[in-house]
Write a protein that holds these residues in place. Structure first.
Motif, PDB file in Angstrom:
ATOM      1  N   MET A  43      -7.707   0.758  12.715  1.00 30.58           N
ATOM      2  CA  MET A  43      -7.243   1.205  11.405  1.00 30.58           C
ATOM      3  C   MET A  43      -7.044   2.709  11.368  1.00 30.58           C
ATOM      4  N   MET A  44      -6.184   3.150  10.459  1.00 29.35           N
ATOM      5  CA  MET A  44      -5.869   4.559  10.266  1.00 29.35           C
ATOM      6  C   MET A  44      -6.765   5.182   9.184  1.00 29.35           C
ATOM      7  N   GLY A  45      -7.888   4.522   8.903  1.00 29.44           N
ATOM      8  CA  GLY A  45      -8.810   4.986   7.886  1.00 29.44           C
ATOM      9  C   GLY A  45      -9.832   3.906   7.599  1.00 29.44           C
ATOM     10  N   PRO A  46     -10.702   4.097   6.607  1.00 30.77           N
ATOM     11  CA  PRO A  46     -11.714   3.091   6.275  1.00 30.77           C
ATOM     12  C   PRO A  46     -11.066   1.753   5.895  1.00 30.77           C
ATOM     13  N   THR A  47     -11.695   0.670   6.288  1.00 29.53           N
ATOM     14  CA  THR A  47     -11.136  -0.655   6.044  1.00 29.53           C
ATOM     15  C   THR A  47     -10.933  -0.923   4.555  1.00 29.53           C
ATOM     16  N   THR A  48     -11.877  -0.499   3.746  1.00 29.41           N
ATOM     17  CA  THR A  48     -11.757  -0.735   2.306  1.00 29.41           C
ATOM     18  C   THR A  48     -10.504  -0.072   1.748  1.00 29.41           C
ATOM     19  N   GLU A  49     -10.244   1.168   2.130  1.00 31.44           N
ATOM     20  CA  GLU A  49      -9.092   1.884   1.588  1.00 31.44           C
ATOM     21  C   GLU A  49      -7.772   1.424   2.196  1.00 31.44           C
ATOM     22  N   CYS A  50      -7.803   1.121   3.500  1.00 30.33           N
ATOM     23  CA  CYS A  50      -6.569   0.764   4.199  1.00 30.33           C
ATOM     24  C   CYS A  50      -6.166  -0.691   4.007  1.00 30.33           C
ATOM     25  N   TRP A  51      -7.086  -1.527   3.528  1.00 34.39           N
ATOM     26  CA  TRP A  51      -6.785  -2.950   3.463  1.00 34.39           C
ATOM     27  C   TRP A  51      -7.344  -3.625   2.208  1.00 34.39           C
ATOM     28  N   LEU A  52      -8.645  -3.494   1.975  1.00 36.23           N
ATOM     29  CA  LEU A  52      -9.285  -4.317   0.947  1.00 36.23           C
ATOM     30  C   LEU A  52      -8.938  -3.892  -0.478  1.00 36.23           C
ATOM     31  N   GLU A  53      -8.912  -2.580  -0.744  1.00 32.62           N
ATOM     32  CA  GLU A  53      -8.541  -2.134  -2.087  1.00 32.62           C
ATOM     33  C   GLU A  53      -7.095  -2.478  -2.416  1.00 32.62           C
ATOM     34  N   ASP A  97       0.856  -1.179   0.000  1.00 35.65           N
ATOM     35  CA  ASP A  97       0.000   0.000   0.000  1.00 35.65           C
ATOM     36  C   ASP A  97       0.896   1.235   0.000  1.00 35.65           C
ATOM     37  N   PRO A  98       0.978   1.958  -1.103  1.00 32.30           N
ATOM     38  CA  PRO A  98       1.887   3.109  -1.175  1.00 32.30           C
ATOM     39  C   PRO A  98       1.526   4.239  -0.217  1.00 32.30           C
ATOM     40  N   LEU A  99       0.287   4.291   0.271  1.00 31.51           N
ATOM     41  CA  LEU A  99      -0.118   5.346   1.197  1.00 31.51           C
ATOM     42  C   LEU A  99       0.165   4.993   2.652  1.00 31.51           C
ATOM     43  N   SER A 100       0.558   3.765   2.908  1.00 34.45           N
ATOM     44  CA  SER A 100       0.844   3.341   4.275  1.00 34.45           C
ATOM     45  C   SER A 100       2.198   3.874   4.722  1.00 34.45           C
ATOM     46  N   PRO A 101       2.346   4.231   5.992  1.00 36.94           N
ATOM     47  CA  PRO A 101       3.652   4.680   6.497  1.00 36.94           C
ATOM     48  C   PRO A 101       4.763   3.653   6.311  1.00 36.94           C
TER      49      PRO A 101
END
Length: 568
Positions: free
Chosen positions: A231-241, A86-90
């Motif tokens: 989570m640091m945001g919505p589950t779909t954006e932070c994990w599922l997508e 995930d490129p947006l993850s720290p």
């Protein structure tokens, strides 16, 4: 990823179990197709965006089935997250989107929010926790009884766990069903705190299942780095997508809107599965192996007498009473124009008729790339995400959640119960801050009543012996769902992920591949006290109760012997 191999797998269901199985197989080069009835992957874990609420490039307001909780003992789920980019993850992977929730709170009107630390790392932390217990009505004796029940669990042999412990509820095991065993206020808090995960329903869940998770949570509080994470945001954006993108890059084909309707058995194996896409006619799906990764209520509709005869474990699964095993827990989000973090983690409302738990999300989301400013029309400053666990209990007006005939009515009554538990200043601020709300989309509310298409599984007493493993006698059919027997023994993301891994291992072994690449984990927190477990096994084989239940002088002598044994 390995080179493609001549093997095709049809995964029927794109929830946690199906995704974990697809992940482990596709990384080996195996051709996987997921057939998912919904328009998104993730099952009940998916985010639910409120259509039409986003403006000027922002995404719609983010709802969820309920808040997300990732305790430290989760190992299978966390391993999967480490392998999803995930490129947006720290950290560059999904696991970096998790953030620690350092506190837990209990909301009581006369005290406000009583906060205790999730980690017990120092004498100061322990004193804070004890002080919090005393403020909510508990005593040192209450705490000792509760901790003693956990020690009894941790020192019990497998035979006792699978026998007498499995046959009773956790509430009965810890004595919460006995009048006077605990102070009433402390008992209410104990039962509320188990609802952090709905599968930990103390009154409905077996002591084998709930005790396992409760012991892990307790031991982690003294040893783990991140006892409680969200989570640091919505589950779909932070994990599922990110997960869907990665699976697609590994060749996984996902067919949305495809609902499995039946499994065709021929010559002792699955000849084909049948799926329906929208209003179209049934279509056949042919593969080398099939993974059934659908919820229990859907699986029930697919298990025919022929399948049950070919695999007795499926026949037993079909006999499980859905009314006994399925919980009506649902979720809601209240969107705030002013952020009001009620505690630094999960918050319990032990006196709420509908058994509410909640978390204030902005304090966690605003640390990453997906903060509150990314959603809605510019007003969003905070979200209070709420789980509703008791849908058949009357509120102060005598109204149950299932009695309501509008979504607005359910949301209003939920907010009223939250406000009732807060001190007057906080109550006023929160009431004025709410500008919109979302109710779980799986809850269908109308003039004819309330239906819940997103019910969650609870493992009641005796269910361990009725649940199947991931690998069946039917040679090309496997199971990957939260009703499968797993090491964690909990209907949760962790349990479903482990089931998916076990299904993947079974497929690899059955078709002659190296299954050691699929990792399975145990839980070290449960492996302590090996000598005391060995002693309990001797007692159990002799037909005697656990050491803690032996009375009089015999018990005292045995306890002395155990202490000497533990020191040796």
């Amino acid at each position: 990823m390995s080179q493609a191999v001549p093997l095709t797998i049809a995964i029927l269901g794109g929830g946690m179990g199906g995704l974990a199985c697809a992940h482990e197989l596709s990384r080996q080069g195996i051709k996987v197709t997921i057939y998912e009835a919904a328009s998104q992957l993730g099952g009940k874990a998916r985010s639910q965006y409120v259509a039409g609420t986003g403006t000027n490039g922002r995404r719609d307001l983010p709802g969820e089935h309920g808040f997300r909780f990732y305790p430290s003992f989760y190992r299978h789920v966390i391993e999967s997250m480490r392998e999803i980019h995930d490129p947006l993850s720290p950290s560059g992977t999904v696991v970096g989107n998790l953030v620690e929730a350092p506190e837990a709170g209990v909301a009581l009107e006369e005290f406000g929010v009583v906060v205790t630390p999730r980690k017990q790392r120092s004498l100061h932390d322990i004193k804070r926790s004890i002080a919090g217990i005393q403020r909510v009505g508990g005593s040192i004796s209450d705490l000792a009884r509760y901790l003693g029940a956990h020690l009894k669990y941790l020192t019990a042999c497998d035979g006792r766990l699978n026998g007498e412990f499995e046959s009773q509820s956790w509430a009965r095991f810890i004595g919460a069903d006995r009048p006077g065993h605990y102070a009433d206020e402390f008992r209410d808090v104990l039962l509320a705190c188990t609802r952090t995960m709905v599968a930990m329903d103390a009154e409905r869940g077996s002591s084998r299942t709930v005790g396992r998770a409760s012991c892990l949570l307790l031991t982690d509080s003294f040893a783990a780095d991140d006892v409680d994470r969200t989570m640091m945001g919505p589950t779909t954006e932070c994990w599922l997508e990110p997960w869907q993108r990665q699976l697609a890059s590994w060749g996984v084909d996902t067919r949305f809107g495809h609902r499995v309707t039946r499994l065709e058995l021929s010559a002792g194996k699955i000849a084909r599965a049948w799926v329906r896409h929208g209003d179209r006619a049934e279509a056949p799906v042919e593969a080398d192996a099939y993974v059934l990764a659908v919820p229990l209520e859907v699986a029930h509709g697919l298990i025919t007498p022929a399948l049950g005869a070919a695999e007795p474990a499926l026949a037993t699964l079909a006999e499980i009473d859905l009314r006994e095993t399925m919980s009506w827990m649902t979720g809601a989000q209240f969107f705030l124009r002013e952020d009001l973090p009620l505690s630094g983690g999960h918050l319990f409302f032990p006196r709420s008729p509908w058994s509410l738990t909640a978390i204030s999300q902005a304090q966690f989301w605003n640390r990453g790339a997906r903060g509150m400013a990314c959603y809605g029309d510019g007003r969003l400053a905070g979200i209070l995400s709420v789980d509703i666990s008791s849908c058949f209990t009357p509120d102060a007006d005598g109204v149950r959640l299932v009695d309501e005939r509008s979504r607005e009515g359910i949301l209003r009554r939920t907010l009223d119960q939250i406000l009732e538990a807060l001190d007057a200043p906080t109550r006023s601020k929160l009431a004025n801050a709410v500008f919109a709300a979302h109710l779980d989309q799986d809850l269908r509310v109308g003039p004819s009543g309330v239906e819940n298409a997103g019910r969650l599984l609870v493992h009641p007493p005796g269910s361990w012996h009725r649940r199947p493993g991931a690998v069946l006698k039917i040679p090309n059919l496997f199971l990957a769902a939260d009703y499968v027997r797993t090491s964690v023994d909990l209907a949760s993301m962790e349990g479903a992920n482990e089931a998916g891994r076990r299904a993947a291992r079974g497929i690899l072994e059955r078709f002659g591949f190296d299954a050691s690449t699929v990792k399975l984990f145990d839980y070290p927190g449960l492996q302590r006290f090996s000598r005391m477990k060995a002693l309990d096994e001797l007692l159990h084989q002799a037909g005697l109760p656990h050491l803690f239940d032996l009375g009089g002088k015999v018990s005292a002598k045995l306890r002395g012997g155990v202490r000497r044994l533990a020191r040796s």
